[in-house]
Design an enzyme around this catalytic site. Structure first.
Site, PDB file in Angstrom:
ATOM      1  N   TRP A 128       0.861  -1.178   0.000  1.00  0.00           N
ATOM      2  CA  TRP A 128       0.000   0.000   0.000  1.00  0.00           C
ATOM      3  C   TRP A 128       0.902   1.235   0.000  1.00  0.00           C
ATOM      4  O   TRP A 128       1.790   1.355   0.848  1.00  0.00           O
ATOM      5  CB  TRP A 128      -0.872  -0.063   1.250  1.00  0.00           C
ATOM      6  CG  TRP A 128      -1.822   1.039   1.469  1.00  0.00           C
ATOM      7  CD1 TRP A 128      -2.693   1.578   0.561  1.00  0.00           C
ATOM      8  CD2 TRP A 128      -2.032   1.742   2.693  1.00  0.00           C
ATOM      9  NE1 TRP A 128      -3.431   2.564   1.153  1.00  0.00           N
ATOM     10  CE2 TRP A 128      -3.047   2.699   2.456  1.00  0.00           C
ATOM     11  CE3 TRP A 128      -1.477   1.673   3.962  1.00  0.00           C
ATOM     12  CZ2 TRP A 128      -3.507   3.562   3.442  1.00  0.00           C
ATOM     13  CZ3 TRP A 128      -1.930   2.519   4.941  1.00  0.00           C
ATOM     14  CH2 TRP A 128      -2.935   3.461   4.679  1.00  0.00           C
ATOM     15  N   ASP A 208      -1.796  -5.606   9.389  1.00  0.00           N
ATOM     16  CA  ASP A 208      -2.696  -4.600   8.822  1.00  0.00           C
ATOM     17  C   ASP A 208      -3.895  -5.335   8.232  1.00  0.00           C
ATOM     18  O   ASP A 208      -3.772  -6.014   7.210  1.00  0.00           O
ATOM     19  CB  ASP A 208      -1.954  -3.797   7.756  1.00  0.00           C
ATOM     20  CG  ASP A 208      -2.814  -2.701   7.137  1.00  0.00           C
ATOM     21  OD1 ASP A 208      -3.877  -2.392   7.702  1.00  0.00           O
ATOM     22  OD2 ASP A 208      -2.420  -2.162   6.086  1.00  0.00           O
ATOM     23  N   LYS A 243     -13.560  -0.242   4.136  1.00  0.00           N
ATOM     24  CA  LYS A 243     -13.968  -1.031   2.983  1.00  0.00           C
ATOM     25  C   LYS A 243     -15.127  -1.976   3.312  1.00  0.00           C
ATOM     26  O   LYS A 243     -16.098  -2.056   2.567  1.00  0.00           O
ATOM     27  CB  LYS A 243     -12.777  -1.846   2.449  1.00  0.00           C
ATOM     28  CG  LYS A 243     -11.563  -1.023   2.042  1.00  0.00           C
ATOM     29  CD  LYS A 243     -11.851  -0.132   0.852  1.00  0.00           C
ATOM     30  CE  LYS A 243     -10.586   0.445   0.224  1.00  0.00           C
ATOM     31  NZ  LYS A 243      -9.784   1.273   1.101  1.00  0.00           N
TER      32      LYS A 243
END
Length: 392
Positions: A128, A208, A243
């Protein structure tokens, strides 16, 4: 004073958003921004969120500060979904606090790890993009290792090599599921090997977890995280609801720490609260409160899980159609069927990405990352044809 500032490069993703918005092409395709889209190209608010927000409108009687830890009802309501309904080995050893999105949770995790003595963080690359920016901002050394193989599978060998050669003040950042930006996840057997290696070596894990439920299911996507936590005495988890609840702009995240003994949590979170206070003071309340309302109401929970399954199935369908197209020019699309989540990374050059934009109005990151949800049955053929023309 301000004349001493020098201009910084424009954020590539923000520039991509503007370029797409300015393009008058009627059949342009946006594969850049990492938000879910329906088959009609919309990013709707979940019905479960709408209903929870209405409850908040009707019942919330104050907007007073909650404190740097945020909405602890929200933080605790997430725990069974992240860590499992019951794991006796972790009783009393896990505590959390709210953070402004997954970004805030990651920043807090790495800053706290640095304060605890970590001086190097190993990250699978590509990763990311904001991970590197966060680490650069807090001056924590980042060391990358190859996350994926050319055939679209995870390069677990590279990860195990990093773990086995780690120093005493090293930490490792792992994506819990639906790896951003590649979509390449570890298998359960690979997670078993990773967890065992971390346990033997003692490298500190930071996980994460930003896309739980978008891969194979809420329980299935938690396997790796739970397997690692069961093997180690200490760990940090950065969690995002942006999300899987569709609350992107509300910035809904949480940070969790697992301590070797419950007695250590007070010290850990005295430091975490101090870092949070200096960074954002207190996290935004609204989105977290809405998630808490959903998770405390069985009817809303069922509605949310149903909406999440619809998202997951649509992305799986897009991946399957792309994979069935086989090879588009020099790009083999077949591995996409076995990958997970919103993202995939295609082996295309920056020049080819520019050509896709200029000649076909297809917008994607220069790294080759695409948002799978930007495709649907009405534009997949155009995308595959354009990819063939540019890379063939």
């Amino acid at each position: 004073m301000l004349e001493r500032l020098t201009s910084q490069p424009a954020d590539a993703l923000l520039a991509l958003i503007k370029a797409y918005a300015d393009d008058p092409s009627p059949d342009k395709i946006d594969l850049g921004v990492g938000v879910y889209r329906t088959g009609q190209g919309d990013t709707p608010v979940f019905q479960a969120i709408k209903r929870a927000e209405q409850i908040l409108v009707d019942t919330q009687d104050t907007k007073a500060y909650l404190g740097p830890e945020g909405d602890m009802g929200f933080v605790d309501a997430l725990k069974p979904y992240i860590f499992g309904k019951k794991d006796p080995s972790m009783d009393g050893r896990i505590q959390g606090m709210q953070a402004p999105g997954g970004t805030g949770a990651v920043r807090l995790a790495v800053a706290l790890a640095q304060r605890a003595g970590v001086d190097r963080l190993h990250i699978g690359t590509p990763s990311w993009p904001n991970h590197a920016q966060i680490l650069g901002d807090i001056a924590l050394e980042m060391i990358g290792f190859a996350h994926a193989n050319a055939d679209g599978t995870a390069n677990v060998g590279a990860l195990l090599d990093v773990i086995n050669s780690a120093g005493p003040s090293d930490a490792i950042l792992l994506h819990g599921s639906c790896h951003n930006p590649t979509g390449v996840d570890y298998t359960q057997a690979e997670w078993d090997a990773i967890a065992d290696a971390i346990a033997v070596k003692g490298i500190f894990p930071i996980i994460d977890c930003a896309y739980q439920g978008l891969g194979n299911g809420m329980e299935e996507d938690a396997y790796g995280l739970r397997r690692v936590l069961a093997a180690v005495p200490e760990a940090f988890v950065a969690y995002s609801c942006d999300k899987n609840f569709g609350v992107y702009r509300d910035r809904v995240g949480a940070f969790y720490a697992m301590a070797s003994e419950p007695s250590g949590l007070d010290t850990i979170f005295s430091n975490a609260n101090a870092l949070a206070r200096a960074s954002w003071s207190m996290p935004p309340d609204h989105g977290g409160a809405a998630v808490r309302m959903i998770l405390s109401d069985p009817e809303l929970t069922a509605l949310w899980l149903d909406e999440l399954e619809t998202m997951r199935n649509r992305m799986r369908q897009v991946r399957q159609v792309l994979a069935e197209a086989g090879t588009a020019g020099s790009v083999d699309l077949t591995p996409l069927a076995t990958q997970n989540g919103l993202f995939a990374t295609l082996p295309v050059s920056k020049e080819q990405v520019q050509q896709l934009r200029a000649d076909h109005a297809i917008y994607m990151a220069g790294s080759g990352r695409i948002n799978i949800a930007g495709l649907h049955m009405g534009n997949i053929d155009k995308f595959v044809g354009a990819l063939t023309a540019v890379t063939g």
